[in-house]
Write a protein that holds these residues in place. Sequence first.
Motif, PDB file in Angstrom:
ATOM      1  N   LYS A 180     -12.326   5.616  -4.999  1.00 29.54           N
ATOM      2  CA  LYS A 180     -11.462   4.630  -5.657  1.00 29.54           C
ATOM      3  C   LYS A 180      -9.992   4.782  -5.258  1.00 29.54           C
ATOM      4  O   LYS A 180      -9.345   3.786  -4.906  1.00 29.54           O
ATOM      5  CB  LYS A 180     -11.633   4.712  -7.176  1.00 29.54           C
ATOM      6  CG  LYS A 180     -10.903   3.599  -7.934  1.00 29.54           C
ATOM      7  CD  LYS A 180     -11.248   3.639  -9.401  1.00 29.54           C
ATOM      8  CE  LYS A 180     -10.418   2.634 -10.186  1.00 29.54           C
ATOM      9  NZ  LYS A 180     -10.705   1.248  -9.778  1.00 29.54           N
ATOM     10  N   PRO A 181      -9.409   5.994  -5.269  1.00 29.94           N
ATOM     11  CA  PRO A 181      -8.013   6.104  -4.802  1.00 29.94           C
ATOM     12  C   PRO A 181      -7.841   5.711  -3.342  1.00 29.94           C
ATOM     13  O   PRO A 181      -6.831   5.091  -2.983  1.00 29.94           O
ATOM     14  CB  PRO A 181      -7.690   7.592  -5.028  1.00 29.94           C
ATOM     15  CG  PRO A 181      -8.639   8.040  -6.081  1.00 29.94           C
ATOM     16  CD  PRO A 181      -9.886   7.270  -5.840  1.00 29.94           C
ATOM     17  N   LEU A 182      -8.822   6.065  -2.493  1.00 27.53           N
ATOM     18  CA  LEU A 182      -8.707   5.687  -1.087  1.00 27.53           C
ATOM     19  C   LEU A 182      -8.741   4.171  -0.924  1.00 27.53           C
ATOM     20  O   LEU A 182      -8.013   3.603  -0.091  1.00 27.53           O
ATOM     21  CB  LEU A 182      -9.850   6.325  -0.283  1.00 27.53           C
ATOM     22  CG  LEU A 182      -9.776   7.849  -0.099  1.00 27.53           C
ATOM     23  CD1 LEU A 182     -10.999   8.342   0.661  1.00 27.53           C
ATOM     24  CD2 LEU A 182      -8.503   8.234   0.639  1.00 27.53           C
ATOM     25  N   LEU A 183      -9.563   3.509  -1.704  1.00 29.02           N
ATOM     26  CA  LEU A 183      -9.631   2.052  -1.635  1.00 29.02           C
ATOM     27  C   LEU A 183      -8.335   1.410  -2.111  1.00 29.02           C
ATOM     28  O   LEU A 183      -7.863   0.415  -1.538  1.00 29.02           O
ATOM     29  CB  LEU A 183     -10.811   1.563  -2.477  1.00 29.02           C
ATOM     30  CG  LEU A 183     -11.180   0.082  -2.372  1.00 29.02           C
ATOM     31  CD1 LEU A 183     -11.590  -0.266  -0.950  1.00 29.02           C
ATOM     32  CD2 LEU A 183     -12.303  -0.254  -3.345  1.00 29.02           C
ATOM     33  N   GLU A 184      -7.741   1.987  -3.132  1.00 31.96           N
ATOM     34  CA  GLU A 184      -6.519   1.404  -3.687  1.00 31.96           C
ATOM     35  C   GLU A 184      -5.297   1.675  -2.824  1.00 31.96           C
ATOM     36  O   GLU A 184      -4.244   1.064  -3.042  1.00 31.96           O
ATOM     37  CB  GLU A 184      -6.291   1.940  -5.101  1.00 31.96           C
ATOM     38  CG  GLU A 184      -7.330   1.429  -6.104  1.00 31.96           C
ATOM     39  CD  GLU A 184      -7.127   1.995  -7.500  1.00 31.96           C
ATOM     40  OE1 GLU A 184      -6.362   2.977  -7.612  1.00 31.96           O
ATOM     41  OE2 GLU A 184      -7.730   1.461  -8.441  1.00 31.96           O
ATOM     42  N   ILE A 185      -5.424   2.588  -1.852  1.00 35.26           N
ATOM     43  CA  ILE A 185      -4.309   2.806  -0.933  1.00 35.26           C
ATOM     44  C   ILE A 185      -3.986   1.530  -0.171  1.00 35.26           C
ATOM     45  O   ILE A 185      -2.828   1.265   0.180  1.00 35.26           O
ATOM     46  CB  ILE A 185      -4.637   3.968   0.036  1.00 35.26           C
ATOM     47  CG1 ILE A 185      -4.567   5.303  -0.710  1.00 35.26           C
ATOM     48  CG2 ILE A 185      -3.677   3.998   1.218  1.00 35.26           C
ATOM     49  CD1 ILE A 185      -4.964   6.494   0.139  1.00 35.26           C
ATOM     50  N   LEU A 186      -5.003   0.719   0.092  1.00 32.89           N
ATOM     51  CA  LEU A 186      -4.783  -0.538   0.813  1.00 32.89           C
ATOM     52  C   LEU A 186      -3.767  -1.429   0.105  1.00 32.89           C
ATOM     53  O   LEU A 186      -3.039  -2.187   0.748  1.00 32.89           O
ATOM     54  CB  LEU A 186      -6.109  -1.285   0.963  1.00 32.89           C
ATOM     55  CG  LEU A 186      -7.172  -0.652   1.867  1.00 32.89           C
ATOM     56  CD1 LEU A 186      -8.461  -1.450   1.793  1.00 32.89           C
ATOM     57  CD2 LEU A 186      -6.677  -0.556   3.295  1.00 32.89           C
ATOM     58  N   ALA A 187      -3.715  -1.369  -1.225  1.00 30.46           N
ATOM     59  CA  ALA A 187      -2.779  -2.220  -1.978  1.00 30.46           C
ATOM     60  C   ALA A 187      -1.338  -1.784  -1.786  1.00 30.46           C
ATOM     61  O   ALA A 187      -0.421  -2.578  -2.013  1.00 30.46           O
ATOM     62  CB  ALA A 187      -3.136  -2.206  -3.458  1.00 30.46           C
ATOM     63  N   GLY A 188      -1.124  -0.526  -1.384  1.00 30.44           N
ATOM     64  CA  GLY A 188       0.242  -0.033  -1.224  1.00 30.44           C
ATOM     65  C   GLY A 188       0.798  -0.188   0.170  1.00 30.44           C
ATOM     66  O   GLY A 188       1.968   0.140   0.398  1.00 30.44           O
ATOM     67  N   ILE A 189       0.005  -0.692   1.109  1.00 33.65           N
ATOM     68  CA  ILE A 189       0.492  -0.864   2.478  1.00 33.65           C
ATOM     69  C   ILE A 189       1.371  -2.118   2.541  1.00 33.65           C
ATOM     70  O   ILE A 189       0.960  -3.193   2.091  1.00 33.65           O
ATOM     71  CB  ILE A 189      -0.687  -0.993   3.455  1.00 33.65           C
ATOM     72  CG1 ILE A 189      -1.534   0.281   3.424  1.00 33.65           C
ATOM     73  CG2 ILE A 189      -0.193  -1.261   4.875  1.00 33.65           C
ATOM     74  CD1 ILE A 189      -2.758   0.227   4.296  1.00 33.65           C
ATOM     75  N   PRO A 190       2.586  -2.038   3.103  1.00 31.54           N
ATOM     76  CA  PRO A 190       3.449  -3.227   3.199  1.00 31.54           C
ATOM     77  C   PRO A 190       2.780  -4.324   4.019  1.00 31.54           C
ATOM     78  O   PRO A 190       2.051  -4.061   4.978  1.00 31.54           O
ATOM     79  CB  PRO A 190       4.713  -2.690   3.897  1.00 31.54           C
ATOM     80  CG  PRO A 190       4.693  -1.216   3.661  1.00 31.54           C
ATOM     81  CD  PRO A 190       3.253  -0.822   3.616  1.00 31.54           C
ATOM     82  N   THR A 191       3.058  -5.566   3.641  1.00 27.60           N
ATOM     83  CA  THR A 191       2.430  -6.688   4.333  1.00 27.60           C
ATOM     84  C   THR A 191       2.883  -6.793   5.789  1.00 27.60           C
ATOM     85  O   THR A 191       2.140  -7.310   6.628  1.00 27.60           O
ATOM     86  CB  THR A 191       2.738  -8.003   3.611  1.00 27.60           C
ATOM     87  OG1 THR A 191       4.153  -8.171   3.481  1.00 27.60           O
ATOM     88  CG2 THR A 191       2.116  -8.006   2.229  1.00 27.60           C
ATOM     89  N   ILE A 192       4.086  -6.299   6.098  1.00 28.25           N
ATOM     90  CA  ILE A 192       4.538  -6.337   7.486  1.00 28.25           C
ATOM     91  C   ILE A 192       3.658  -5.441   8.352  1.00 28.25           C
ATOM     92  O   ILE A 192       3.407  -5.736   9.523  1.00 28.25           O
ATOM     93  CB  ILE A 192       6.027  -5.917   7.583  1.00 28.25           C
ATOM     94  CG1 ILE A 192       6.555  -6.062   8.998  1.00 28.25           C
ATOM     95  CG2 ILE A 192       6.208  -4.486   7.093  1.00 28.25           C
ATOM     96  CD1 ILE A 192       6.584  -7.476   9.495  1.00 28.25           C
ATOM     97  N   VAL A 193       3.149  -4.344   7.771  1.00 20.02           N
ATOM     98  CA  VAL A 193       2.237  -3.472   8.503  1.00 20.02           C
ATOM     99  C   VAL A 193       0.919  -4.194   8.761  1.00 20.02           C
ATOM    100  O   VAL A 193       0.345  -4.103   9.855  1.00 20.02           O
ATOM    101  CB  VAL A 193       2.019  -2.158   7.734  1.00 20.02           C
ATOM    102  CG1 VAL A 193       0.994  -1.275   8.454  1.00 20.02           C
ATOM    103  CG2 VAL A 193       3.331  -1.410   7.567  1.00 20.02           C
ATOM    104  N   TYR A 194       0.425  -4.907   7.758  1.00 22.94           N
ATOM    105  CA  TYR A 194      -0.768  -5.727   7.976  1.00 22.94           C
ATOM    106  C   TYR A 194      -0.517  -6.771   9.065  1.00 22.94           C
ATOM    107  O   TYR A 194      -1.391  -7.070   9.886  1.00 22.94           O
ATOM    108  CB  TYR A 194      -1.180  -6.431   6.686  1.00 22.94           C
ATOM    109  CG  TYR A 194      -1.917  -5.563   5.705  1.00 22.94           C
ATOM    110  CD1 TYR A 194      -3.209  -5.121   5.969  1.00 22.94           C
ATOM    111  CD2 TYR A 194      -1.340  -5.180   4.508  1.00 22.94           C
ATOM    112  CE1 TYR A 194      -3.906  -4.334   5.071  1.00 22.94           C
ATOM    113  CE2 TYR A 194      -2.026  -4.389   3.592  1.00 22.94           C
ATOM    114  CZ  TYR A 194      -3.307  -3.971   3.885  1.00 22.94           C
ATOM    115  OH  TYR A 194      -3.986  -3.192   2.995  1.00 22.94           O
ATOM    116  N   GLY A 195       0.681  -7.349   9.075  1.00 17.83           N
ATOM    117  CA  GLY A 195       1.010  -8.325  10.109  1.00 17.83           C
ATOM    118  C   GLY A 195       0.988  -7.718  11.496  1.00 17.83           C
ATOM    119  O   GLY A 195       0.476  -8.324  12.452  1.00 17.83           O
ATOM    120  N   LEU A 196       1.544  -6.516  11.638  1.00 19.19           N
ATOM    121  CA  LEU A 196       1.493  -5.824  12.929  1.00 19.19           C
ATOM    122  C   LEU A 196       0.057  -5.500  13.321  1.00 19.19           C
ATOM    123  O   LEU A 196      -0.317  -5.592  14.498  1.00 19.19           O
ATOM    124  CB  LEU A 196       2.333  -4.549  12.863  1.00 19.19           C
ATOM    125  CG  LEU A 196       3.845  -4.747  12.714  1.00 19.19           C
ATOM    126  CD1 LEU A 196       4.533  -3.405  12.492  1.00 19.19           C
ATOM    127  CD2 LEU A 196       4.417  -5.433  13.952  1.00 19.19           C
TER     128      LEU A 196
END
Length: 490
Positions: free
Chosen positions: A295-311
């Motif tokens: 569960k904590p590993l899955l929720e780490i995705l919510a803390g990644i900045p959207t600019i990183v997702y864009g890259l």
Amino acid sequence: MPVIWIVTFLLVLSIAGYVAGRARAFQSASGDVRQMHSLPGYYGYNVALTSLVPALLVLAVWLLVQPMLIESRVAGMLPAEVIPEGSNQSLVMSDVRRVAEGLDIAIERGVMTEESASSIRTEFTDVRGRLGEVGVALGSDVRPEVLRAAQAYRSMSSKGSLAMTIVVGLLAIGGLALAFSRTNKDFRARNVVERGVMALLILAACIAILTTIGIVLSMLFETMNFFRLHSWTDFFFGSTWAPNFRGDSDLSILPLLWGTLYISFIALLVAVPIGLFAAIYLSEYASNAVRSVAKPLLEILAGIPTIVYGLFALLTVGPALMKVFGQGGMAGVGWMSGATSVLTAGLVMGIMLIPFVSSLSDDIINSVPQAMRDGSLGLGATQSETVRQVVMPAALPGIVGAILLAASRAIGETMIVVMGAGAVAKFSVNPLESMTTITTRIVSQLTGDTDFASPETLVAFALGLTLFVLTLGLNILALYIVRKYREQYE
């Protein structure tokens, strides 16, 4: 006096009022707490809050209203010939504020005195040069009308700040004196404090509502200005988005709306099944050891900045799709001409939304009473049958809410779309082509050295208001469906 010093004075005065009010209550009861109507702390809180809260409210309102009143009066002093052709009054007022700020900085650094700043007259280049000495850059020479407006702006601001300091200070001292004079052992301090705190809680709740109303009204007024300059039929029923900032632009929302819904749909196709299945596994099947790690590993995705997702979309997912669907790719179809596409943005956005769906669904599923599970198992149902026929129907209204939250997040996303989907506004059902969304176009239309006098700029507010209305309508519809289902279930 600077605002920070006023707030500090109010805080110190309220602390002193708390100590004095508490001491006075003890004194009136001869030190016997049992003779007091309320606990000693309530008497102190009554004096402190009576001194602090009204003064802070007046300070906040004054800081909001004073700039608007001053700018309105100063704007009325500017003759029409001061406003350049093709510009508007707001740009001239920005020059007035810069000149006024420059005069303040010049006084602070000793370049000029208060008297010279108030009476200075200019051959234009002189004032511009003197303000340049203190680092205030102006795009052109200072006209005498602008200089006089800046001097009036400084004078009104100074008088307003002085009046604010006096009014707020007197109100705080008067509140302290009034509350202190009423403090005695028979005073119902607890009732007064609790009513005051209740009023503050109501005010806090109203602020959110008033903020929403303010946002809607601000967009509404600018949208009305847009429709005075551009046809509403072209905006809502046209088929082309082609702003050129030179007039005769095609500004239809439909291509942007299609791109927004298409990308959001693909994102939800990725996020909802994965997030929901992950939530079911974590809540119903996983052991405590696995859950504490997964569960904590899955929720780490919510803390990644959207600019990183864009890259990630631009550098990894897009090129990977090109290798499969591009010219000469493994599929050999040549459907994809570039790394940016609807599918690229949708896949990455779906990954970003997984924790929104999984975490909320997991909490909702865990909130289903254990007695319902035990009853189903006791009647001979298997665990999978219990999950499908008991747990999921009970948790469905909350899961729908989680999906709606994810959908709202997808519709409002910008950075992933900018870097992963491209900037082409068009109608197409091919997910391997570039498209754009409403939020991306809003940013694009308001970026750069533009003013709010052209339909190409004002269209951003019409886009925002339309998106708000559509999202609100979807939420109301979903709420109606959830309530109807809940009635049937109960």
